[in-house]
Design a protein around this motif. Sequence first.
Motif, short mmCIF file in Angstrom:
data_model
loop_
_atom_site.label_atom_id
_atom_site.label_comp_id
_atom_site.label_asym_id
_atom_site.label_seq_id
_atom_site.Cartn_x
_atom_site.Cartn_y
_atom_site.Cartn_z
N GLU A 115 0.82 -1.21 0.00
CA GLU A 115 0.00 0.00 0.00
C GLU A 115 0.85 1.26 0.00
O GLU A 115 0.58 2.20 -0.74
N VAL A 116 1.91 1.29 0.80
CA VAL A 116 2.73 2.50 0.86
C VAL A 116 3.48 2.71 -0.46
O VAL A 116 3.62 3.84 -0.93
N VAL A 117 3.95 1.63 -1.09
CA VAL A 117 4.62 1.76 -2.39
C VAL A 117 3.64 2.28 -3.45
O VAL A 117 3.96 3.19 -4.22
N VAL A 118 2.46 1.71 -3.46
CA VAL A 118 1.47 2.12 -4.46
C VAL A 118 1.08 3.58 -4.27
O VAL A 118 1.06 4.36 -5.22
N LEU A 119 0.79 3.96 -3.03
CA LEU A 119 0.34 5.33 -2.78
C LEU A 119 1.45 6.35 -3.04
O LEU A 119 1.20 7.38 -3.67
N ALA A 120 2.66 6.07 -2.57
CA ALA A 120 3.74 7.04 -2.69
C ALA A 120 4.40 7.05 -4.06
O ALA A 120 4.76 8.11 -4.57
N ARG A 121 4.55 5.88 -4.68
CA ARG A 121 5.30 5.81 -5.94
C ARG A 121 4.40 5.74 -7.18
O ARG A 121 4.64 6.42 -8.15
N LEU A 122 3.38 4.91 -7.16
CA LEU A 122 2.53 4.78 -8.35
C LEU A 122 1.49 5.89 -8.43
O LEU A 122 1.27 6.47 -9.49
N VAL A 123 0.83 6.17 -7.30
CA VAL A 123 -0.19 7.22 -7.29
C VAL A 123 0.45 8.59 -7.14
O VAL A 123 -0.04 9.58 -7.67
N GLY A 124 1.57 8.66 -6.44
CA GLY A 124 2.29 9.92 -6.30
C GLY A 124 1.78 10.83 -5.20
O GLY A 124 1.96 12.04 -5.26
N LEU A 125 1.16 10.25 -4.17
CA LEU A 125 0.69 11.07 -3.05
C LEU A 125 1.88 11.55 -2.23
O LEU A 125 2.85 10.81 -2.01
N PRO A 126 1.83 12.79 -1.74
CA PRO A 126 2.86 13.24 -0.80
C PRO A 126 2.79 12.42 0.49
O PRO A 126 1.74 11.87 0.84
N HIS A 127 3.89 12.36 1.21
CA HIS A 127 3.95 11.54 2.43
C HIS A 127 2.86 11.92 3.43
O HIS A 127 2.31 11.04 4.10
N VAL A 128 2.55 13.19 3.54
CA VAL A 128 1.52 13.61 4.49
C VAL A 128 0.16 13.01 4.13
O VAL A 128 -0.61 12.60 5.00
#
Length: 195
Positions: free
Chosen positions: A144-157
Motif C-alpha cells: 500500500e505504501v509503495v502504491v500510494l507514494a510511488r505509483l499514485v504519487g501522493l505526498p507523504h503527508v
Amino acid sequence: MPEELDDLLDGASRGDDATLDRLVARYLPRLHAYVRVHMGPGLRRREATADVAQAICREVLEEPGRFEFRGEGACLSWLLTAAMNKLRERARFFGRQRRDPAREELLPDSAAYEGLTPSREVMDQEEIQRLEAALDELPDDYREVVVLARLVGLPHVDVAAHMGRTVPSVRNLLGRAIARLGQTMRRGDGSGPDA
C-alpha cells in the motif's frame, strides 16, 4: 499549477461538468495504476483494469453533487477509497459466478500499451507482470505504501492520512518496502542472491 488545481477543485465542487471532466482526466492514470495493483491476479483475469478505473470515473461524473472536493490529497484519497469499494464489488460479483479463475486467461490491458510496437508491448507486458508479482508478494502495508507514494504519487503527508500513520512512520515504512520490493524483483529475474 496549484492555482490551476484550486480552480479545478473549486469548479468540480460547484458541479461544473467540464471542470469535473478535466479533474477526473488529471487523476485517471494514477487511479488506473492503483486499481491495477489492487485487483490481484484473479480479478485481472476477468476484467480489464481500465474498465474498472473508467467505471469509477463514470460514477463521479454521473453524480457530481455527492462529492466534496477539499484539496488534492482528499480528492485522491476519496478516489482510492472508491476504487477499493469498486474492486470489492467486482470481486463479489465474480465470486457469485463460481468460475474457476485458474482456467481463465489474463486480459490484455491495452490502455497501458497504446502506441507500442508488438515486440515492445510484449516486453512491457512482461515487466508489468514481474512488478505485479513482486508487489503481490509484499505484506499489505508495504504494498500500500509503495502504491500510494510511488505509483499514485501522493505526498507523504497524504499517504500518512490515508494509512492512519504518522509521516515519519510512512517514510520508514516506504524505505523498508522499497528495499523488499527490490529484493523480490532481483530474485524474480534470476540475478538476486537466491537465484
